[in-house]
Write a protein that holds these residues in place. Sequence first.
Motif, PDB file in Angstrom:
ATOM      1  N   LYS A  77       0.839  -1.197   0.000  1.00  0.00           N
ATOM      2  CA  LYS A  77       0.000   0.000   0.000  1.00  0.00           C
ATOM      3  C   LYS A  77       0.872   1.244   0.000  1.00  0.00           C
ATOM      4  N   TYR A  78       0.433   2.232  -0.772  1.00  0.00           N
ATOM      5  CA  TYR A  78       1.086   3.531  -0.806  1.00  0.00           C
ATOM      6  C   TYR A  78      -0.024   4.560  -0.829  1.00  0.00           C
ATOM      7  N   ASN A  79      -0.109   5.376   0.195  1.00  0.00           N
ATOM      8  CA  ASN A  79      -1.175   6.376   0.310  1.00  0.00           C
ATOM      9  C   ASN A  79      -2.563   5.766   0.100  1.00  0.00           C
ATOM     10  N   GLY A  80      -2.759   4.559   0.642  1.00  0.00           N
ATOM     11  CA  GLY A  80      -4.052   3.898   0.562  1.00  0.00           C
ATOM     12  C   GLY A  80      -4.319   3.180  -0.747  1.00  0.00           C
ATOM     13  N   ILE A  81      -3.367   3.192  -1.665  1.00  0.00           N
ATOM     14  CA  ILE A  81      -3.538   2.536  -2.965  1.00  0.00           C
ATOM     15  C   ILE A  81      -2.839   1.190  -2.925  1.00  0.00           C
ATOM     16  N   GLU A  82      -3.584   0.133  -3.230  1.00  0.00           N
ATOM     17  CA  GLU A  82      -2.987  -1.200  -3.283  1.00  0.00           C
ATOM     18  C   GLU A  82      -2.222  -1.333  -4.598  1.00  0.00           C
ATOM     19  N   ILE A  83      -0.937  -1.618  -4.462  1.00  0.00           N
ATOM     20  CA  ILE A  83      -0.067  -1.695  -5.631  1.00  0.00           C
ATOM     21  C   ILE A  83       0.408  -3.138  -5.774  1.00  0.00           C
ATOM     22  N   PRO A  84       0.012  -3.797  -6.867  1.00  0.00           N
ATOM     23  CA  PRO A  84       0.450  -5.178  -7.061  1.00  0.00           C
ATOM     24  C   PRO A  84       1.910  -5.232  -7.499  1.00  0.00           C
TER      25      PRO A  84
END
Length: 158
Positions: free
Chosen positions: A5-12
């Motif tokens: 997660k980065y700033n609430g964004i799930e990054i695969p």
Amino acid sequence: MDLEKYNGIEIPARNKMIWEEAILFYQLGQDAQKKMEEDKKYIVPAIVNVAFSCELFLKSMLKDGTKGHLLSELFKEIPDSLREFIKDRMIANGGLKPEAVFDKRLENISNAFAEWRYFYEDSHDGMTLDYEFLNFFALAMKNLDVLYNNTEVSKTNE
């Protein structure tokens, strides 16, 4: 799917080799687009390269061996928060109006790679494409580098 997660964004996790190929196809598409302004014969290479870059950007974030060309189907496979981030980036970059129907426009360009690379097989009279949307979608995907540069998530085949 490995996520960070980065700033609430799930990054695969992404396959960096596929991602780098996507960037090359994106750049080839942009080069063809510049030439297209002077000579319309570059329209098909521009569309095919940009559409294929979108496919590769998406596949780089999915499990290895993911098949298919439909951008709308591949897009559904990435995390919801990342899909929303991409839509927000397209709005911020001027490629999408907030009230626009993103899913419908994505569906309309979804098979651009397959349709346009084989344009010569069928009558291509009346073929249309929302190239502006395709181009902004590709740019939003390419700009995900900002997220990846701020995280440690990656797949092993770098």
